[in-house]
Write a protein that holds these residues in place. Structure first.
Motif, PDB file in Angstrom:
ATOM      1  N   CYS A 205       0.879  -1.180   0.000  1.00  0.00           N
ATOM      2  CA  CYS A 205       0.000   0.000   0.000  1.00  0.00           C
ATOM      3  C   CYS A 205       0.910   1.221   0.000  1.00  0.00           C
ATOM      4  CB  CYS A 205      -0.895  -0.018   1.249  1.00  0.00           C
ATOM      5  SG  CYS A 205      -1.665   1.584   1.597  1.00  0.00           S
ATOM      6  N   CYS A 208       0.510   3.579   3.399  1.00  0.00           N
ATOM      7  CA  CYS A 208       1.205   3.296   4.654  1.00  0.00           C
ATOM      8  C   CYS A 208       2.507   2.528   4.418  1.00  0.00           C
ATOM      9  CB  CYS A 208       0.288   2.519   5.600  1.00  0.00           C
ATOM     10  SG  CYS A 208      -0.229   0.918   4.947  1.00  0.00           S
ATOM     11  N   CYS A 231      -7.073  -0.990   2.372  1.00  0.00           N
ATOM     12  CA  CYS A 231      -5.886  -1.479   3.078  1.00  0.00           C
ATOM     13  C   CYS A 231      -6.297  -1.806   4.512  1.00  0.00           C
ATOM     14  CB  CYS A 231      -4.796  -0.407   3.060  1.00  0.00           C
ATOM     15  SG  CYS A 231      -3.361  -0.789   4.097  1.00  0.00           S
ATOM     16  N   CYS A 234      -4.094   0.736   7.005  1.00  0.00           N
ATOM     17  CA  CYS A 234      -4.357   2.183   7.163  1.00  0.00           C
ATOM     18  C   CYS A 234      -5.777   2.573   6.801  1.00  0.00           C
ATOM     19  CB  CYS A 234      -3.362   3.004   6.347  1.00  0.00           C
ATOM     20  SG  CYS A 234      -3.548   2.813   4.560  1.00  0.00           S
TER      21      CYS A 234
HETATM   22 ZN   LIG Z   1      -2.212   1.230   3.797  1.00  0.00          ZN
END
Ligand SMILES: [Zn+2]
Length: 246
Positions: A205, A208, A231, A234
């Protein structure tokens, strides 16, 4: 939630605008040019206080010099009067002795006052020189503050310019995204304090920077291309592209 895959991609443009906008806001908050103005203003205040102090010193010393001058004058006049009396030829011998003593004492007093005057003149000269230096410094500090203010204002105008550009770009991008997805994005953006979506790139991702584990990756891989996936770390909407590594 299912949203056309192509429309989901637009979230990346939206996120890019949000990143740009928050960078501009951060720059505005931490502007070195603004700190420079504060430093320049402080230095101007300091020098201004120096000038006031030096002016007071010069004024006091000038007054003191004048007072001494007047004291010397008084002594001179008194001595001249005594001398005149002596020279008049009408003074008695006793008077003459008294006048002689007084003239001696007046001469000592005058010499003493003149010494003080000399010392005071030296101090006044030094104070005047300090004042001139402080005044010069203040002129420089004022110019420095004006320059710093101009630089800060230029930087702020730059930031305002960029902010306006990115805000209209954001509005344009947001116009192509349907309301439910936009609402979800904005809600997540408020929670993360940055962006509401991120690209899934090389299995990580980009919001994050955490790489998806096998189970998460399988879930994303098996999800419908139009399904909105997020995600787990996050909470951002994960936008799948050719670079996702799925
Ligand atoms: Zn993330």
């Amino acid at each position: 939630m299912k949203v056309d895959h192509f429309e989901q991609q637009k979230l990346l443009d939206l996120a890019a605008e949000d990143v740009a906008l928050s960078q501009l806001a951060h720059r505005r908050r931490t502007l070195p040019e603004a700190a420079a103005v504060e430093t320049a203003e402080q230095s101007e205040r300091d020098l201004s206080a120096d000038v006031v102090r030096a002016e007071t010193e010069v004024r006091d010393l000038t007054r003191e010099v004048k007072r001494l001058e007047s004291d010397v004058d008084t002594v001179r006049q008194r001595a001249a009067r005594d001398q005149q009396r002596m020279d008049s030829g009408s003074a008695t011998p006793k008077e003459i002795t008294g006048l002689q003593h007084e003239l001696e004492s007046l001469a000592r007093r005058q010499a003493d006052l003149e010494d003080q005057q000399l010392e005071l003149m030296e101090r006044l000269e030094a104070a005047e020189s300090t004042l001139a230096t402080a005044q010069q410094g203040l002129v420089g500090a004022r110019e420095g503050r004006e320059r710093a203010t101009q630089l800060r204002d230029d930087a702020l105008a730059d930031i305002a310019d960029g902010t306006q550009r990115h805000e209209s770009a954001r509005t344009a991008v947001a116009g192509g995204i349907s309301a439910p997805l936009l609402t979800l994005y904005d809600r997540i953006r408020t929670q993360t304090g940055g962006t509401g979506a991120a690209m899934l790139r090389a299995r990580a991702c980009q919001g994050c920077r955490i790489e998806l584990n096998g189970r998460e990756l399988a879930a994303v891989r098996n999800a419908d291309p139009h399904e909105v996936v997020r995600c787990e770390n996050c909470g951002r909407i994960l936008v799948r592209t050719a670079e996702s590594g799925l």
